[in-house]
Structures are given as C-alpha cells and as structure tokens.
Design an enzyme around this catalytic site. Structure first.
Site, PDB file in Angstrom:
ATOM      1  N   GLU A 102       0.854  -1.178   0.000  1.00 54.00           N
ATOM      2  CA  GLU A 102       0.000   0.000   0.000  1.00 54.00           C
ATOM      3  C   GLU A 102       0.893   1.232   0.000  1.00 54.00           C
ATOM      4  OE1 GLU A 102      -2.776   0.391   3.262  1.00 54.00           O
ATOM      5  OE2 GLU A 102      -3.878   1.960   2.211  1.00 54.00           O
TER       6      GLU A 102
ATOM      7  N   GLY B 224       2.686   2.359  10.865  1.00 54.66           N
ATOM      8  CA  GLY B 224       2.463   1.554  12.060  1.00 54.66           C
ATOM      9  C   GLY B 224       2.351   0.079  11.748  1.00 54.66           C
ATOM     10  N   ALA B 225       1.499  -0.244  10.796  1.00 56.87           N
ATOM     11  CA  ALA B 225       1.274  -1.640  10.453  1.00 56.87           C
ATOM     12  C   ALA B 225       0.445  -1.700   9.184  1.00 56.87           C
ATOM     13  CB  ALA B 225       0.528  -2.356  11.580  1.00 56.87           C
TER      14      ALA B 225
ATOM     15  N   ASN C  92      -2.424  -6.474   5.201  1.00 55.78           N
ATOM     16  CA  ASN C  92      -2.401  -7.477   4.132  1.00 55.78           C
ATOM     17  C   ASN C  92      -3.237  -8.695   4.511  1.00 55.78           C
ATOM     18  OD1 ASN C  92      -0.084  -5.915   3.093  1.00 55.78           O
ATOM     19  ND2 ASN C  92       0.919  -6.823   4.868  1.00 55.78           N
TER      20      ASN C  92
ATOM     21  N   HIS D 252      -6.918  -2.568  14.940  1.00 61.73           N
ATOM     22  CA  HIS D 252      -7.140  -1.804  13.707  1.00 61.73           C
ATOM     23  C   HIS D 252      -6.862  -2.663  12.473  1.00 61.73           C
ATOM     24  CE1 HIS D 252      -7.013   1.998  11.285  1.00 61.73           C
ATOM     25  NE2 HIS D 252      -6.218   1.267  10.530  1.00 61.73           N
ATOM     26  N   GLU D 253      -5.721  -3.295  12.452  1.00 63.80           N
ATOM     27  CA  GLU D 253      -5.374  -4.108  11.267  1.00 63.80           C
ATOM     28  C   GLU D 253      -6.324  -5.290  11.148  1.00 63.80           C
ATOM     29  OE1 GLU D 253      -3.560  -2.418   9.485  1.00 63.80           O
ATOM     30  OE2 GLU D 253      -2.712  -1.135  11.053  1.00 63.80           O
TER      31      GLU D 253
HETATM   32  N1  PHE Z   1      -3.210   0.790   5.815  1.00 65.01           N
HETATM   33  C1  PHE Z   1      -2.324   0.869   6.937  1.00 65.01           C
HETATM   34  C2  PHE Z   1      -3.206   1.062   8.145  1.00 65.01           C
HETATM   35  O1  PHE Z   1      -3.906   1.661   8.491  1.00 65.01           O
HETATM   36  C3  PHE Z   1      -1.402   2.012   6.945  1.00 65.01           C
HETATM   37  C4  PHE Z   1      -0.342   1.957   5.906  1.00 65.01           C
HETATM   38  C5  PHE Z   1      -0.439   2.748   4.775  1.00 65.01           C
HETATM   39  C6  PHE Z   1       0.754   1.160   6.063  1.00 65.01           C
HETATM   40  C7  PHE Z   1       0.535   2.738   3.812  1.00 65.01           C
HETATM   41  C8  PHE Z   1       1.738   1.148   5.116  1.00 65.01           C
HETATM   42  C9  PHE Z   1       1.626   1.948   3.999  1.00 65.01           C
HETATM   43  O2  PHE Z   1      -3.705   0.698   8.803  1.00 65.01           O
HETATM   44 ZN    ZN Z   2      -5.817   1.435   8.575  1.00 62.41          ZN
END
Ligand code: PHE
Ligand code: ZN
Length: 889
Positions: free
Chosen positions: A131, A271-272, A275, A307-308
């Site tokens: 991402e 943060g995280a 996937n 959250h993840e």
């Molecule tokens: N989508 C991830 C999160 O919220 C954040 C993220 C964005 C991590 C881009 C890496 C790169 O929870």
């Molecule tokens: Zn997120």
C-alpha cells in the site's frame, strides 16, 4: 550559464473527477519470487480479461524500478515491437484477445530498496509493503485497488538464511530445491487488490495460538518476530484474540480465514499493514515486555492490532474503488478501533486521548497548506494523504453518523453495507447510502463532511428565561475557506460552501449539579439556529458537544464559575475534562498575550479546580486515570492553534513560558497535595499493563512531574530511585522523561546508564532518543544534531527518524521554531538527505513546516529559506515536492 539548479517541476495532480474503470480485469495472479544473492527474480502470470464497458486496445501496466527480462502472451515470447517500456509503465500493444495470459519476468533489488515500499531487506529477511503503490515495485501490474484478483505465490530462497517463507492465505505446498534452497506455495482464497499482497522470507521465531470463531471454526494465529524475542509477543497475541471476539460481538463479523499471521519488522514506514491474512507490523506495535514497554505502548499495541484485524472486513472484504476513497476504509477502521479502545479501557479516558490527538494532529493540518477533506478531490502523491484528516477526522465523521442515526441503526447500516458490497471495491458514497437506506435518515446534507476541508467553528449563546422556565440556545456555524479551496480554484474546480449537518449533543446542568434534561442530540443544519428547552427549573449551565459529538472548535463564553461547575458535576465525563481544558486554555491565552510572564493572569478558580481534582483523587472519589488526564495542560501545539485562530502571530517562546509558569504555579500552590497523593499511589503489587494500575501509575507520575516542577532538589531522590528501581518501563521511562528536562548532573548520568543497559533493544533506544529530542533544556537542537551521529541512530530506520527528528520538529515547538532558524535548518538538512532514500519519511518531516506562515517575520524568513533549499534539490521526490510546493504556495 547560471549555476543555480533548476528546481523540480511542481508535481502533477490527479483528480477524482477523472476516475474511469480499468480497461482490463485480472482474474488470477500467479507469482514466483526467487530470492537470490543481491537480487530477486519475479515471474508473474496474469489472467487478463477485457472490460467490455471500457474498451481500450492496449494493456497498460504499472512498474517502478523493475528490470524487465522477458514478456510473453499466451506462452509466446513477445518481440519488443509488441510492447513499450518507460520509467512508469509497460504497455502491451493491441490488438489483444478478450482473454489472455500475460507472463513477465523481472529482476528487483530488495537490498537496495531504501524506500521500504515493494520488496525490501530488513535485518534477517525480506518483507513487502504494497500500500498504496508498492506492488508495482515487485512486478508489472494494473496497480489500482479496483482490480481484484485471486493470488497464488511461490517463494523460493536459501533455507538456512530464510527458514520462514510466507504469503497471503493458505500454505498449499512446500519443497526442497538444490543447494540448500527451499520453497513454499501459498494460495489466497479471496480476491484482493494488489495493495493487500504480502510475502516474507526471513529468519523469525513464531508464537502460535488458536481462536475458535463463533461458528466453531478453529483458526491458527501466529506472531512472527526476530529470533530471541518470543517473550515480547504475548500481548500482541492476546490483543488479536480480544479483537476477534469483539468484532464478532459488536458487528457480527467473523474471521474468514484458517490462518491469521502477524509479522513484526524493525524497518517500516508506518504503524502496520492489513495485508490479507498476513499483517506486517512495525515492531513498535508488537513487541512489549513490562521492562521494555510502557502502559501507553501496551495500549497502542491493542489498538493497532485491532485496527489491522478490523480491516479484514472494512478494507479487505469491502475495499476502495480508488485512493480518493481512502477514508472509506481508514476512517471507518479508526472509528472501529476507537470503539474497541473505549470498550476495553476506560471509555472516557480513551475518548479524551483520541480527541487530544485529533486536536494536536488534525486541526493544524486543516488550518495549514495541506488542508484537505476526508475525501480529497485531488492529490499529487497518494502517500501524502495517509493523514490525520483521512484517519482521525474520518473516524469522527463515521462517529457522527452513529450519533445521528443511533447505535442500532448504525449496526443495521453496517450489515447492509456488507450485504451490498462484499467482495467489491466501492466509494464513500456507497457507505453513506447504506447508512441512509438502513436508517431512513436523510444524510444528503451530512455528505458535505466528505468534501469540505477545515475545522468548523461553532459559536454558541445561551439564554435562560426564569419566568418562562425556558432555556434557549443559539448555535451558529462558520467554516472559512482553506488552502484546499484555493488549490481547487486554481484547478478550476468549484467547491461547495453550504452549511454542514452537525450533531450537537447537549446537556443542561442545574445549579444543584443534576441534569435538567437527558443528553439531547440537536441537528444543526442551518448557519444559525435557536433551540428551546422548556420546564427548566433553574438557570442551567449548558454542556455542549458531550462526548465531543462533532469535530469542531467551540466558541462559547462561559464564566469562571460555570466551567468549574461542569468540571464538578457534568454527567458526561468527557465534558468534565473539557471544562477543565477550556478553563486552562482561557487562562493560558491571557498569559500568552502577556508574553508568558508573571502569574497574575492565573485565575484562582483554575488553581481551585486542580486542587479539587487532586483532593478527589486522594479521597478515591474519581478514577485516577481520569484525574491524570485532567491534570495535563493543553499541549503547546494546541495552544498555538488557538492563538492562530484568533488571527494572531504565534510566539512559541511566550506559549512555552506561559505553560511553564502555570505548571510551576500549580506545582507550588498544591505541593503538599501532590506529595500526599504521590505517596498514596505507591504500587502495591506486581506490574500488569491493565485496569486500575495504569491509571494509578499515570496519576502518580503526573504528581511526580509537578513535584519536580516545584522543587527539583526535593524531587531528585525520588526520581533517581524510580529510575533505578522502577521495575517497569512506564515508571522508569517517566522518571527519565522528567530528568531529561532538568539541568542537573544526574540527567546525563541517567541517560548514560539507560543507554548502556538498553542499547540492544531498538525500541527502548528510540525512547532514549525521544526524551532527548523533546527536552525543553537549552542546547537541545545541538544535542539532536549530535545524536544523529551517534551509533544508535540510523537515518534509514524510520523509527529512529520519528523518535529523534520528528519528535523534535513536531513535539518540541520552542526549539523547532527557534528564532535563530536552527531548528528549521536541522529539519531541512534531514529532509534533503532523506528524500533521496525514503521519500515517504522525508515528506512526513517536511510536513512539520506546515504552520510556518503563522510565525513572525524573522522566523518566516528562516523557514522560507529552509523550504526553498528543499524545493531546489535536483530530482526532488514527488512526495516532498508536493508538501513543500503547497507550503510555499
Ligand atoms: N493501511 C495501513 C493502516 O492503516 C497504513 C499503511 C499505509 C501502512 C501505507 C503502510 C503503507 O492501517
Ligand atoms: Zn488502517
């Protein structure tokens, strides 16, 4: 010829209005990733299918830093005349059949990938981050979230160096190769966008556990960490299982996989990452042991793990059509993790902390040059839009929907959203429509929250008519255009400026401290509206925006007797805290106007209110965690925004002085009470990061900080004792944080001892960097520069940069905004050096300049020079160019 370097072109914006569906779908992706010495080979086979609705002859694939080796179509090698390659795309020239298999072979270099996007090396392994647009750094692909495919991935590597080979979904086959190599094949049963792809090849230890879902399926849960750290993963695992249970109970959402894996990595930009079935986490949100992590770290782990996990439904099963819709998944998922936090910990304290974060992080963004709505209409670099606005304000917008339609209807709306959109890539509009259809509440006007930037101001005026026993409340909303509207206007896009639909939760507190009416949610839909409350027995004190029902700035003149009344009696705990903050803010603004000197601007009501909190805490009449929050004065950055909102120049020295004066005044006035409370809160049992203990520690450490403020010498023995024998990082770290602000020889002794003890624990070393970066002592800027040369600091490690440089820029306003420009110069040096290696992290540092125009001419000149120096870097990264370009606009 001029020697001046031509500065980089302004990066090109892309627009939401230009969205078009993809010309080609990809049904399946079969990847083979072979990890070799110094490089990796990636073979990708894409099953492509024409989108009849969007006819286009060519197939255009994204690619970034890929060395193409060969391309074939349905098994036939393509001659170079059939494709075109440039720095960003691979175009397969038509005409093409309606369906075909495209196979590419590329080489990539994970060892040289310093951006930490795509496949990169860290410590003992290779990790991915896709991402938003990292998948194109692994293979050629239509790298956009509306192309959803089913993936298989085979990873092959040296077995001794990379014993763990992981990817999304289920392990379907493994095998040995020649010369000590091995491979593993994974298959993800769910279609997903490319940004959710992940793979890992590394040497890792694993903690395993299981969870039985409510339908009775047993799921394998696994947390993978750097060898030797299994004793630091228990909390993350427990958090995962709590989150799984909570999502079943609260939203009826069950995990859809047989295996759920979390992998921790020490080099990670964010943060995280959620996937599918293979979350990749910054170690900061996984590793914790009582002696290495603080209570706050433990709670952050709970929240980020949740959250993840929550993204599995809000983000993965239902994903975003395009990146303008980012808040569809992020705002909603932050809302969910905030709710989880409120259910797991103290509800009020969690809300207070979340709102404080919003004010400190999002309000300045909304007022600065990067202002944007939660669904922006344009961007140049999507990585710049993982912002406090999209995340935190986005969560408040979701929360307002819940407030307006009620909790049960909100749940019905969620159910409808999944029934309609499961397995699809959709828009924010689809979400709001589901909420509207499920609840029957018209959210037409509410939708403006998605397209308007800026923090609305809510002006309130109350009047009590004793004869009629009627209380009338007049509310007026205003929202001035921001930098965002100016950017849109330049692009010829009109912006809408009608009033917002604002839910205002109101209480009326009678003189005897009881509520005259139950909390009432008013719908403010016009610019000005008056609401009446009848049968009110006596002149009430209005309690507005209970629970912080809308992300607005409240303008309400309440007297120095009314706010303490709310502090003491409001049935809404958030507003009890808020009343104290407003009282303190008002005093501090007067103090700041006076240059921050003296104490005559400190109202006795404020000291009395604090005394009451301390007394109530001593008598165990209030939650210690709440008392701890109530004793924290508004942060300097929040005060700076208040000053700016009054149209005045920010004087960071005056703000710092005023806040310090007030802290010292409270500390000396209430010394004995702080001392008694500190004694009373001594720990009674072994450390656990839970329940009442957390609040007791927070309050005790707040008392200790005040004691040190009043009398360093008196506090010193306690500080040293706690530092040496604290036994847990919450107490040890708190002592070190206080010591780092004291100009005493013990400061350096403690810092040296801490480093000597913890130099092998990267996350603890980050704490050591952080307390030094945020110290208020003179000379901090020079020490930060020196620390950048210390062996403990690596500019390529994002956690190091955040702990030292970003903390200095964002959380030490007096030094960052030093009148001599030394803070700005430091930041610019870092951005210039970092942008070539890691544009995302560099861009985050560059954002700390956002509010530069709010300062005096001298500071502005230094900031401008720093920004121009960055802007003029040849080949400046797009991420940084957008931020700096907007700042200088
Ligand atoms: N989508 C991830 C999160 O919220 C954040 C993220 C964005 C991590 C881009 C890496 C790169 O929870
Ligand atoms: Zn997120």
């Amino acid at each position: 010829m001029s020697a001046k370097p031509a500065h980089t072109e302004a990066p090109k914006a892309i627009y939401l209005k230009d969205y078009a569906p993809p010309a080609w779908w990809v049904d399946t992706v079969d990847l083979h990733v072979t990890i070799l010495d110094g490089y990796a080979e990636v073979t990708a086979t894409l099953a492509c299918r024409r989108n009849e609705a969007q006819r286009q002859d060519d197939l255009v694939l994204n690619g970034d830093e890929l060395a193409l080796q060969k391309v074939s179509l349905d098994g036939t090698l393509l001659p170079s005349s059939r494709y075109a390659l440039d720095a960003e795309t691979l175009t397969i020239r038509g005409p093409l059949p309606d369906r075909f298999a495209l196979e590419t072979l590329v080489r990539i270099e994970p060892d040289r990938n310093t951006q930490l996007s795509g496949l990169y090396k860290s410590a003992d392994g290779c990790f991915t981050q896709c991402e938003a647009q990292g998948f194109r750094r692994i293979t050629f692909f239509p790298d956009r979230p509306d192309v959803m495919a089913r993936y298989t991935c085979t990873v092959e590597a040296d077995a001794a160096r990379f014993p763990q080979l992981l990817s999304n979904g289920n392990l379907v086959a493994t095998g040995q190769g020649e010369a000590g190599r091995h491979w593993a094949k994974w298959q993800d049963p769910f279609a997903k966008p490319s940004y959710l792809f992940a793979m890992v090849a590394a040497k890792l230890d694993v903690l395993e556990d299981s969870f039985v879902t409510r339908s009775g399926r047993k799921v394998r849960c696994a947390v993978y960490v750097e060898p030797g750290r299994l004793d630091q993963c228990g909390h993350a695992m427990a958090a995962l299982k709590k989150a799984m249970k909570w999502d079943e109970e609260r939203f009826g959402l069950e995990l859809d996989l047989d295996t759920y894996m979390i992998v921790a990595v020490g080099d990670f930009n964010m943060g995280a990452m959620e996937n599918k079935g293979l979350n990749i986490f910054n170690t900061k949100y996984v590793l914790a042991r009582p002696d290495t992590a603080t209570d706050a770290d433990y709670q952050a782990i709970d929240r980020v793990v949740a959250h993840e996990y929550f993204h599995n439904w809000t983000g993965n099963r239902v994903t975003c059509r395009d990146w303008f819709q980012l808040s569809l998944k992020e705002g909603l998922t932050v809302y969910r993790d905030e709710q989880f936090g409120e259910d797991m910990h103290s509800r009020a304290v969690t809300r207070i902390q979340d709102v404080r974060g919003l004010r400190a992080g999002q309000f300045p963004e909304d007022a600065g040059p990067m202002a944007h709505p939660i669904r922006p209409a344009s961007y140049a670099e999507i990585n710049n839009f993982y912002t406090a606005t999209v995340y935190q304000k986005g969560a408040q917008v979701i929360r307002m929907i819940e407030t307006l339609i009620g909790r049960d209807m909100f749940r019905a709306g969620m159910d409808l959203y999944f029934a309609r959109h499961d397995g699809h890539a959709v828009t924010c509009e689809d979400f709001v429509q589901a909420m509207q259809d499920a609840s029957g509440v018209d959210l037409t006007q509410f939708r403006r929250w998605y397209s308007r930037a800026g923090t609305p101001r809510l002006k309130a005026a109350g009047h009590y008519d004793a004869a009629a026993k009627r209380y009338s409340l007049t509310l007026t909303q205003t929202l001035a255009p921001t930098a965002y509207e100016a950017r849109l206007a330049e692009a010829g896009i009109a912006s809408d400026n009608g009033p917002l639909h604002i839910p205002v939760a109101v209480g009326l507190v009678l003189p005897n401290g009881t509520d005259a009416v139950p909390t009432t949610v008013l719908s403010l839909t016009e610019t000005t509206q008056t609401f009446h409350f009848d049968d009110i027995a006596g002149a009430p004190v209005a309690s507005l925006l209970r629970g912080y029902s809308a992300p607005v700035q409240l303008d309400f003149q309440q007297g120095d007797d009314e706010l303490p009344h709310l502090m003491a009696h409001d049935s809404d705990a958030f507003n009890r805290w808020e009343a104290g903050q407003r009282l303190a803010t008002r005093a501090l603004l007067a103090g700041i106007a006076a240059g921050g000197n003296g104490v005559d601007w400190i109202p006795p009501a404020l000291v009395a209110a604090c005394a009451r909190i301390v007394a109530d805490a001593s008598a165990q009449r209030i939650d210690p965690a709440f008392a701890a929050e109530a004793l924290v004065l508004p942060p300097e950055q929040v005060l700076a925004e208040e000053v700016a909102a009054q149209g005045k120049t920010i004087d960071p020295d005056a703000i710092h002085r005023a806040r310090q004066q007030l802290r010292r005044h409270l500390a000396t006035s209430l010394f004995a009470a702080f001392d008694t409370l500190w004694q009373a809160l001594a720990p009674t049992g072994p450390y656990a990061p839970e329940g009442g203990q957390i609040g007791r520690r927070a309050l005790r450490n707040a008392c200790l900080a005040y004691l040190a403020e009043a009398d360093e010498q008196a506090a010193l023995p306690r500080l040293m004792k706690q530092f040496e024998q604290g036994g847990n990082m919450t107490d040890v770290g708190a002592a070190l944080g206080i010591l780092a602000n004291l100009d005493l020889p013990e400061r350096q002794t403690a810092l040296d001892a801490f480093y000597a003890k913890w130099q092998g624990e990267a996350l603890v070393v980050d704490k050591w960097l952080n307390v030094q970066a945020t110290s208020r002592l003179d000379g901090t800027t020079a020490r930060v520069r020196a620390l950048m040369q210390h062996p403990a600091f690596d500019l390529r490690n994002p956690n190091n940069v955040y702990a030292l440089v970003r903390a200095f820029c964002a959380a030490n306003p007096r030094h960052f905004h030093a009148a001599d420009g030394s803070g700005y110069a430091l930041a610019a040096d870092v951005v210039v050096e970092l942008q070539a290696n890691n544009p995302q992290v560099a861009s985050r540092i560059a954002r700390t300049f956002d509010r530069w125009r709010q300062f005096d001419a001298g500071r502005q000149a230094h900031a401008r020079a720093a920004l121009e120096r960055i802007r003029d870097q040849p080949g400046l990264a797009r991420d940084v160019a957008e931020v700096v370009g907007n700042a200088l606009r």
